[in-house]
Design a protein around this motif. Structure first.
Motif, PDB file in Angstrom:
ATOM      1  N   LEU A 261     -27.164  -9.596  39.532  1.00  0.00           N
ATOM      2  CA  LEU A 261     -25.853  -9.822  39.083  1.00  0.00           C
ATOM      3  C   LEU A 261     -25.442 -11.259  39.844  1.00  0.00           C
ATOM      4  CD1 LEU A 261     -24.041  -8.117  37.308  1.00  0.00           C
ATOM      5  CD2 LEU A 261     -25.866  -6.965  38.541  1.00  0.00           C
ATOM      6  N   LEU A 262     -24.696 -11.855  39.208  1.00  0.00           N
ATOM      7  CA  LEU A 262     -23.960 -13.369  39.580  1.00  0.00           C
ATOM      8  C   LEU A 262     -22.554 -13.290  39.714  1.00  0.00           C
ATOM      9  CD1 LEU A 262     -26.766 -13.862  37.686  1.00  0.00           C
ATOM     10  CD2 LEU A 262     -26.483 -16.030  38.936  1.00  0.00           C
ATOM     11  N   PHE A 263     -21.907 -13.824  40.598  1.00  0.00           N
ATOM     12  CA  PHE A 263     -20.512 -14.148  40.551  1.00  0.00           C
ATOM     13  C   PHE A 263     -20.270 -15.636  40.804  1.00  0.00           C
ATOM     14  CE2 PHE A 263     -16.282 -14.521  42.527  1.00  0.00           C
ATOM     15  CZ  PHE A 263     -15.437 -14.325  41.692  1.00  0.00           C
ATOM     16  N   ASN A 264     -19.661 -16.237  39.624  1.00  0.00           N
ATOM     17  CA  ASN A 264     -19.469 -17.811  39.682  1.00  0.00           C
ATOM     18  C   ASN A 264     -20.647 -18.428  39.682  1.00  0.00           C
ATOM     19  OD1 ASN A 264     -16.616 -17.473  38.963  1.00  0.00           O
ATOM     20  ND2 ASN A 264     -15.941 -17.697  41.172  1.00  0.00           N
ATOM     21  N   GLY A 265     -21.690 -17.889  39.225  1.00  0.00           N
ATOM     22  CA  GLY A 265     -22.945 -18.604  39.265  1.00  0.00           C
ATOM     23  C   GLY A 265     -23.871 -18.349  40.475  1.00  0.00           C
ATOM     24  N   GLU A 266     -23.374 -17.803  41.261  1.00  0.00           N
ATOM     25  CA  GLU A 266     -24.290 -17.438  42.702  1.00  0.00           C
ATOM     26  C   GLU A 266     -24.750 -15.953  42.569  1.00  0.00           C
ATOM     27  OE1 GLU A 266     -22.216 -18.557  45.968  1.00  0.00           O
ATOM     28  OE2 GLU A 266     -22.161 -20.606  45.595  1.00  0.00           O
ATOM     29  N   VAL A 267     -25.863 -15.536  43.011  1.00  0.00           N
ATOM     30  CA  VAL A 267     -26.320 -14.243  42.990  1.00  0.00           C
ATOM     31  C   VAL A 267     -25.638 -13.551  44.192  1.00  0.00           C
ATOM     32  CG1 VAL A 267     -28.308 -13.019  43.706  1.00  0.00           C
ATOM     33  CG2 VAL A 267     -28.716 -15.050  42.423  1.00  0.00           C
ATOM     34  N   VAL A 268     -25.192 -12.326  43.804  1.00  0.00           N
ATOM     35  CA  VAL A 268     -24.445 -11.579  44.603  1.00  0.00           C
ATOM     36  C   VAL A 268     -25.368 -10.317  45.372  1.00  0.00           C
ATOM     37  CG1 VAL A 268     -22.452 -11.891  43.492  1.00  0.00           C
ATOM     38  CG2 VAL A 268     -23.698  -9.859  42.738  1.00  0.00           C
TER      39      VAL A 268
END
Length: 450
Positions: free
Chosen positions: A93-100
């Protein structure tokens, strides 16, 4: 020294960056032959993304992204398509392009395309109901009603394929169901509990509801926020579908390998149980039952589970159940016999104890109902003596402790069997029963579970 500093800077600039952890999820929902649903909640407004790939082939990964729904806690349900049957996939999963989630990689396996090819796969499901998470400031005074949350740690160790939530999956409180905006708080709190995340991530999760995750205690179709309750449920469970276009609700069909589960909605169309019984008193309602009848006529499954939040076959209790709606229930049960529908079993929650009921029928196989409850809510251990006098109770199947049920399906296509195990907080076994598909047929009338 300068070269070392330059190397460190290069490593820092090229190292993957991780955004904040997700408040909840991911939660694996419906898994089909070539598709899967995955729910997740973002830490804030923004873009939530998923990258997924066939195991050991990340070079050919695919990505989906979407703006999260700020009206439902920044959550989103991804619907993965064009997958291949019987294939293991990995995803991040990513949030705003960064892996979470510290770069965690999760996995799912699509269902096997066995039809016209092989015997159906052996598989297992976990099921249970009544999960009460204490919140002292809003709970009733006295001893906390919920407890032994370590049961979820035990469930997470199981090597099962599916988790089927039977209702009362969370409990709305008085501070929740008097305003639609307050209901969302309870659901977000429920979804965020750390002990639920391994279950959400490991199994394909499906759910129906009962009164407490619909509205107030014993709530009916008159609940003023019923539409909002349905919208919340649809946004926080990734089931295959919800109701029909002309008849909304949480009811749906889940086909898992060769077994069909018909998840019913016992709240959205329900009249109050104190209403005088008659042709106009509804539990499921005519349209939903017509949908169920046509689904049963279509199904070729050796086991056809009718799944509801409340009990269906119990005639010997004073509490909530379909027996208070005989004008609706009895014609349906007669229809099952008239149509010679094989393989039918009932599966329910709600009762705060577990039991197997058997309703014998003249000239027909017996109807069994497995009730599995509670996971963490209070138990009916003090009422077991009176409950044990039910003539439909199968001997030695009454459990008054917190528990979950594990159902295993095995055997060749024409001789399938299921085994029910009832397990405690620490995995201790309370009882087990086996039922063959041949027992639930009109060609071999047999009234005994093995």
């Amino acid at each position: 020294m300068l070269r070392l500093i330059t190397l460190l800077i290069t490593l820092l600039l090229t190292a993957p960056t991780f955004a904040a952890k997700l408040p909840a999820g991911p939660m694996l929902g419906h898994v089909a032959l070539r598709a899967a649903n995955i729910w997740a909640q973002a830490p804030d407004a923004g873009t939530l993304g998923i990258e997924y790939w066939v195991h050991n082939d990340r070079d050919n990964s695919q990505k989906i992204s979407a703006q999260v729904d700020n009206n439902y806690g920044q959550s989103h349900i991804f619907k993965l398509s064009s997958l291949e049957p019987g294939t293991s996939y990995r995803y991040q999963l990513l949030f705003n392009g960064e892996v979470v989630n510290d770069g965690a990689i999760y996995q799912l396996t699509t269902q096997t395309l066995w039809q016209w090819r092989t015997d159906p796969p052996d598989f297992e499901i976990i099921t249970g109901s009544c999960n009460f998470e204490n919140e002292g400031i809003y709970d009733r005074s006295g001893e906390p009603y919920g407890g032994q949350y370590e049961i979820f740690d035990q469930i997470a160790t199981e090597e099962a394929d599916m988790m089927l939530w039977l209702g009362d999956n969370w409990y709305y409180r008085e501070v929740d169901f008097d305003a639609e905006q307050s209901m969302l708080y309870r659901v977000l709190r429920h979804k965020s509990f750390p002990y639920l995340q391994p279950i959400f991530q490991k199994f394909a999760n499906y759910a129906t509801w009962d009164d407490h995750d619909y509205g107030p205690d014993n709530s009916t179709k008159s609940f003023v926020f019923k539409e909002q309750a349905l919208a919340i449920f649809k946004h926080f469970w990734a089931n295959p579908s919800y109701g029909m276009p002309d008849n909304p609700g949480v009811y749906t069909k889940v086909s898992f390998n060769d077994v069909d589960f018909f998840l019913l909605d016992n709240r959205y169309y329900r009249d109050h149980e104190n209403k005088i019984d008659g042709a106009d008193k509804a539990y499921y309602g005519t349209k939903q039952l017509n949908w169920l009848k046509n689904q049963l006529l279509t199904s070729k499954a050796p086991f056809k589970f009718i799944v509801g939040g409340g009990q269906m076959l119990n005639n010997y209790h004073k509490y909530d159940g379909w027996d208070k709606y005989r004008y609706e229930r009895e014609p349906f049960l007669q229809w099952l016999n008239d149509q010679k529908i094989s393989g039918v079993m009932m599966l329910s929650g709600d009762k705060h104890h577990t039991e197997l009921l058997r309703a014998n029928r003249d000239g027909a196989y017996p109807l069994y109902e497995l009730t599995c409850s509670p996971l963490t809510a209070g138990t009916h251990i003090d009422a077991l003596d009176s409950i044990s006098k039910n003539p439909r109770l199968v001997d030695d199947t009454l459990v008054g402790e917190r528990n979950y049920c594990k159902i295993s399906f095995s055997g060749p296509r024409k001789d399938r069997r299921l085994e029910i195990k009832v397990l405690g907080v620490n995995g201790q076994e309370y009882w087990r029963k086996q039922i063959k598909s041949s027992v639930l047929s009109y060609s071999q009338v047999n009234t005994d579970a093995e």
